[in-house]
Design a protein around this motif. Structure first.
Motif, PDB file in Angstrom:
ATOM      1  N   CYS A   1       0.815  -1.218   0.000  1.00 15.69           N
ATOM      2  CA  CYS A   1       0.000   0.000   0.000  1.00 15.69           C
ATOM      3  C   CYS A   1       0.847   1.266   0.000  1.00 15.69           C
ATOM      4  O   CYS A   1       0.408   2.304  -0.505  1.00 15.69           O
ATOM      5  N   CYS A   2       2.042   1.224   0.554  1.00 11.89           N
ATOM      6  CA  CYS A   2       2.881   2.419   0.611  1.00 11.89           C
ATOM      7  C   CYS A   2       3.622   2.685  -0.700  1.00 11.89           C
ATOM      8  O   CYS A   2       4.301   3.698  -0.825  1.00 11.89           O
ATOM      9  N   ILE A   3       3.507   1.799  -1.658  1.00 13.67           N
ATOM     10  CA  ILE A   3       4.178   2.012  -2.944  1.00 13.67           C
ATOM     11  C   ILE A   3       3.605   3.230  -3.653  1.00 13.67           C
ATOM     12  O   ILE A   3       4.338   4.049  -4.192  1.00 13.67           O
ATOM     13  N   LEU A   4       2.292   3.365  -3.647  1.00 15.50           N
ATOM     14  CA  LEU A   4       1.647   4.519  -4.261  1.00 15.50           C
ATOM     15  C   LEU A   4       1.343   5.566  -3.203  1.00 15.50           C
ATOM     16  O   LEU A   4       0.983   5.241  -2.068  1.00 15.50           O
ATOM     17  N   ILE A   5       1.454   6.808  -3.559  1.00 11.12           N
ATOM     18  CA  ILE A   5       1.235   7.899  -2.605  1.00 11.12           C
ATOM     19  C   ILE A   5      -0.209   7.914  -2.107  1.00 11.12           C
ATOM     20  O   ILE A   5      -0.462   8.113  -0.924  1.00 11.12           O
ATOM     21  N   ILE A   6      -1.137   7.656  -2.980  1.00  7.84           N
ATOM     22  CA  ILE A   6      -2.553   7.764  -2.605  1.00  7.84           C
ATOM     23  C   ILE A   6      -2.980   6.676  -1.614  1.00  7.84           C
ATOM     24  O   ILE A   6      -3.940   6.843  -0.877  1.00  7.84           O
ATOM     25  N   THR A   7      -2.250   5.560  -1.567  1.00  5.40           N
ATOM     26  CA  THR A   7      -2.632   4.470  -0.667  1.00  5.40           C
ATOM     27  C   THR A   7      -1.801   4.432   0.612  1.00  5.40           C
ATOM     28  O   THR A   7      -1.892   3.474   1.369  1.00  5.40           O
ATOM     29  N   ILE A   8      -1.008   5.465   0.873  1.00  3.61           N
ATOM     30  CA  ILE A   8      -0.208   5.500   2.099  1.00  3.61           C
ATOM     31  C   ILE A   8      -1.063   5.413   3.367  1.00  3.61           C
ATOM     32  O   ILE A   8      -0.678   4.716   4.310  1.00  3.61           O
ATOM     33  N   PRO A   9      -2.250   6.056   3.451  1.00  6.42           N
ATOM     34  CA  PRO A   9      -3.064   5.878   4.662  1.00  6.42           C
ATOM     35  C   PRO A   9      -3.443   4.409   4.922  1.00  6.42           C
ATOM     36  O   PRO A   9      -3.519   3.981   6.070  1.00  6.42           O
ATOM     37  N   PHE A  10      -3.622   3.640   3.847  1.00  4.04           N
ATOM     38  CA  PHE A  10      -3.909   2.214   4.014  1.00  4.04           C
ATOM     39  C   PHE A  10      -2.683   1.483   4.561  1.00  4.04           C
ATOM     40  O   PHE A  10      -2.803   0.584   5.388  1.00  4.04           O
ATOM     41  N   GLY A  11      -1.505   1.871   4.092  1.00  6.52           N
ATOM     42  CA  GLY A  11      -0.276   1.269   4.592  1.00  6.52           C
ATOM     43  C   GLY A  11      -0.071   1.556   6.065  1.00  6.52           C
ATOM     44  O   GLY A  11       0.306   0.678   6.834  1.00  6.52           O
ATOM     45  N   ILE A  12      -0.338   2.791   6.465  1.00  4.99           N
ATOM     46  CA  ILE A  12      -0.206   3.163   7.876  1.00  4.99           C
ATOM     47  C   ILE A  12      -1.188   2.369   8.728  1.00  4.99           C
ATOM     48  O   ILE A  12      -0.839   1.870   9.803  1.00  4.99           O
ATOM     49  N   ALA A  13      -2.416   2.232   8.249  1.00  6.69           N
ATOM     50  CA  ALA A  13      -3.413   1.431   8.976  1.00  6.69           C
ATOM     51  C   ALA A  13      -2.956  -0.023   9.083  1.00  6.69           C
ATOM     52  O   ALA A  13      -3.126  -0.658  10.126  1.00  6.69           O
ATOM     53  N   SER A  14      -2.373  -0.534   8.021  1.00  8.16           N
ATOM     54  CA  SER A  14      -1.899  -1.915   8.032  1.00  8.16           C
ATOM     55  C   SER A  14      -0.766  -2.110   9.037  1.00  8.16           C
ATOM     56  O   SER A  14      -0.733  -3.109   9.760  1.00  8.16           O
ATOM     57  N   PHE A  15       0.162  -1.155   9.101  1.00  8.51           N
ATOM     58  CA  PHE A  15       1.242  -1.255  10.083  1.00  8.51           C
ATOM     59  C   PHE A  15       0.709  -1.156  11.508  1.00  8.51           C
ATOM     60  O   PHE A  15       1.195  -1.834  12.413  1.00  8.51           O
ATOM     61  N   ARG A  16      -0.307  -0.312  11.713  1.00  4.31           N
ATOM     62  CA  ARG A  16      -0.929  -0.169  13.036  1.00  4.31           C
ATOM     63  C   ARG A  16      -1.576  -1.495  13.459  1.00  4.31           C
ATOM     64  O   ARG A  16      -1.431  -1.928  14.606  1.00  4.31           O
ATOM     65  N   ILE A  17      -2.249  -2.142  12.525  1.00  7.38           N
ATOM     66  CA  ILE A  17      -2.883  -3.423  12.853  1.00  7.38           C
ATOM     67  C   ILE A  17      -1.834  -4.508  13.068  1.00  7.38           C
ATOM     68  O   ILE A  17      -2.014  -5.394  13.904  1.00  7.38           O
ATOM     69  N   ALA A  18      -0.729  -4.460  12.326  1.00  5.77           N
ATOM     70  CA  ALA A  18       0.349  -5.436  12.524  1.00  5.77           C
ATOM     71  C   ALA A  18       0.863  -5.363  13.956  1.00  5.77           C
ATOM     72  O   ALA A  18       1.120  -6.393  14.590  1.00  5.77           O
ATOM     73  N   ASN A  19       0.986  -4.161  14.495  1.00  4.27           N
ATOM     74  CA  ASN A  19       1.396  -3.989  15.883  1.00  4.27           C
ATOM     75  C   ASN A  19       0.368  -4.610  16.829  1.00  4.27           C
ATOM     76  O   ASN A  19       0.724  -5.266  17.803  1.00  4.27           O
ATOM     77  N   TYR A  20      -0.903  -4.416  16.537  1.00  2.00           N
ATOM     78  CA  TYR A  20      -1.974  -4.985  17.360  1.00  2.00           C
ATOM     79  C   TYR A  20      -1.974  -6.511  17.281  1.00  2.00           C
ATOM     80  O   TYR A  20      -2.142  -7.193  18.287  1.00  2.00           O
ATOM     81  N   VAL A  21      -1.753  -7.043  16.090  1.00  2.00           N
ATOM     82  CA  VAL A  21      -1.779  -8.490  15.894  1.00  2.00           C
ATOM     83  C   VAL A  21      -0.604  -9.166  16.600  1.00  2.00           C
ATOM     84  O   VAL A  21      -0.721 -10.306  17.028  1.00  2.00           O
ATOM     85  N   LEU A  22       0.507  -8.467  16.749  1.00  2.00           N
ATOM     86  CA  LEU A  22       1.648  -9.047  17.456  1.00  2.00           C
ATOM     87  C   LEU A  22       1.375  -9.252  18.943  1.00  2.00           C
ATOM     88  O   LEU A  22       1.856 -10.214  19.535  1.00  2.00           O
ATOM     89  N   TRP A  23       0.614  -8.376  19.566  1.00  3.04           N
ATOM     90  CA  TRP A  23       0.426  -8.377  21.022  1.00  3.04           C
ATOM     91  C   TRP A  23      -1.021  -7.980  21.342  1.00  3.04           C
ATOM     92  O   TRP A  23      -1.269  -6.910  21.872  1.00  3.04           O
ATOM     93  N   PRO A  24      -2.021  -8.834  21.042  1.00  2.00           N
ATOM     94  CA  PRO A  24      -3.422  -8.409  21.123  1.00  2.00           C
ATOM     95  C   PRO A  24      -4.064  -8.466  22.508  1.00  2.00           C
ATOM     96  O   PRO A  24      -4.980  -7.706  22.785  1.00  2.00           O
ATOM     97  N   PHE A  25      -3.612  -9.365  23.358  1.00  2.00           N
ATOM     98  CA  PHE A  25      -4.287  -9.531  24.644  1.00  2.00           C
ATOM     99  C   PHE A  25      -4.007  -8.343  25.541  1.00  2.00           C
ATOM    100  O   PHE A  25      -2.880  -7.919  25.713  1.00  2.00           O
ATOM    101  N   GLY A  26      -5.070  -7.780  26.103  1.00  2.00           N
ATOM    102  CA  GLY A  26      -4.959  -6.587  26.920  1.00  2.00           C
ATOM    103  C   GLY A  26      -5.210  -5.318  26.125  1.00  2.00           C
ATOM    104  O   GLY A  26      -5.141  -4.221  26.658  1.00  2.00           O
ATOM    105  N   ARG A  27      -5.505  -5.468  24.834  1.00  2.00           N
ATOM    106  CA  ARG A  27      -5.827  -4.323  23.988  1.00  2.00           C
ATOM    107  C   ARG A  27      -7.092  -4.639  23.191  1.00  2.00           C
ATOM    108  O   ARG A  27      -7.442  -5.795  22.999  1.00  2.00           O
ATOM    109  N   THR A  28      -7.763  -3.600  22.751  1.00  2.00           N
ATOM    110  CA  THR A  28      -8.974  -3.752  21.957  1.00  2.00           C
ATOM    111  C   THR A  28      -9.058  -2.597  20.962  1.00  2.00           C
ATOM    112  O   THR A  28      -8.237  -1.686  21.005  1.00  2.00           O
ATOM    113  N   THR A  29     -10.049  -2.651  20.104  1.00  2.00           N
ATOM    114  CA  THR A  29     -10.247  -1.562  19.146  1.00  2.00           C
ATOM    115  C   THR A  29     -11.569  -0.865  19.443  1.00  2.00           C
ATOM    116  O   THR A  29     -12.536  -1.506  19.866  1.00  2.00           O
ATOM    117  N   VAL A  30     -11.574   0.437  19.229  1.00  2.00           N
ATOM    118  CA  VAL A  30     -12.787   1.235  19.408  1.00  2.00           C
ATOM    119  C   VAL A  30     -12.926   2.154  18.202  1.00  2.00           C
ATOM    120  O   VAL A  30     -11.955   2.415  17.488  1.00  2.00           O
TER     121      VAL A  30
END
Length: 128
Positions: free
Chosen positions: A28-57
């Motif tokens: 997603c970060c290859i194209l400029i217009i899809t960078i927000p999707f790449g950032i969201a994907s990296f944010r979720i990757a962090n959540y997926v690594l250590w999910p217990f004790g965290r949630t999404t709102v």
């Protein structure tokens, strides 16, 4: 207990699932217009690594652009990330020890489908 669950999660599924999200973020970060999707994907990757004790709102103020972005996300990468969670969750539920991890995988399907307009917080904490 959360730390033990997170370490087991990391070994059984978290690392490989996070790699999928990082790959989606790089694509997603290859194209400029899809960078927000790449950032969201990296944010979720962090959540997926250590999910217990965290949630999404839901993030306050997320509106039409988040909805439109989520539709594009589902079409481009969301469906295969959700499918990965579904398959991994089903495989983890084959053993008694894997049942909590399979349930955690199934709980991650909504954020894998619609990550924009969501915020990752500690359990019991609300978005500001």
């Amino acid at each position: 207990m959360r730390t033990l669950l997170n370490v087991l999660w990391l070994v059984l599924a978290g690392f490989w699932l996070a790699l999928g999200y990082v790959a989606a973020g790089v694509i997603c970060c290859i194209l400029i217009i899809t960078i927000p999707f790449g950032i969201a994907s990296f944010r979720i990757a962090n959540y997926v690594l250590w999910p217990f004790g965290r949630t999404t709102v839901h993030r306050p103020g997320a509106g039409t652009f988040s909805l439109l972005g989520n539709v594009i996300w589902i079409i481009v990468v969301g469906w295969w990330l959700a499918l990965t969670h579904l398959v991994t969750g089903a495989l983890l539920m084959l053993t008694i020890i894997g049942i909590p991890f399979g349930v955690a995988n199934l709980k991650m399907i909504p954020i894998s489908l619609m990550p924009l307009g969501r915020e990752i917080v500690r359990t019991g904490q609300h978005a500001l």
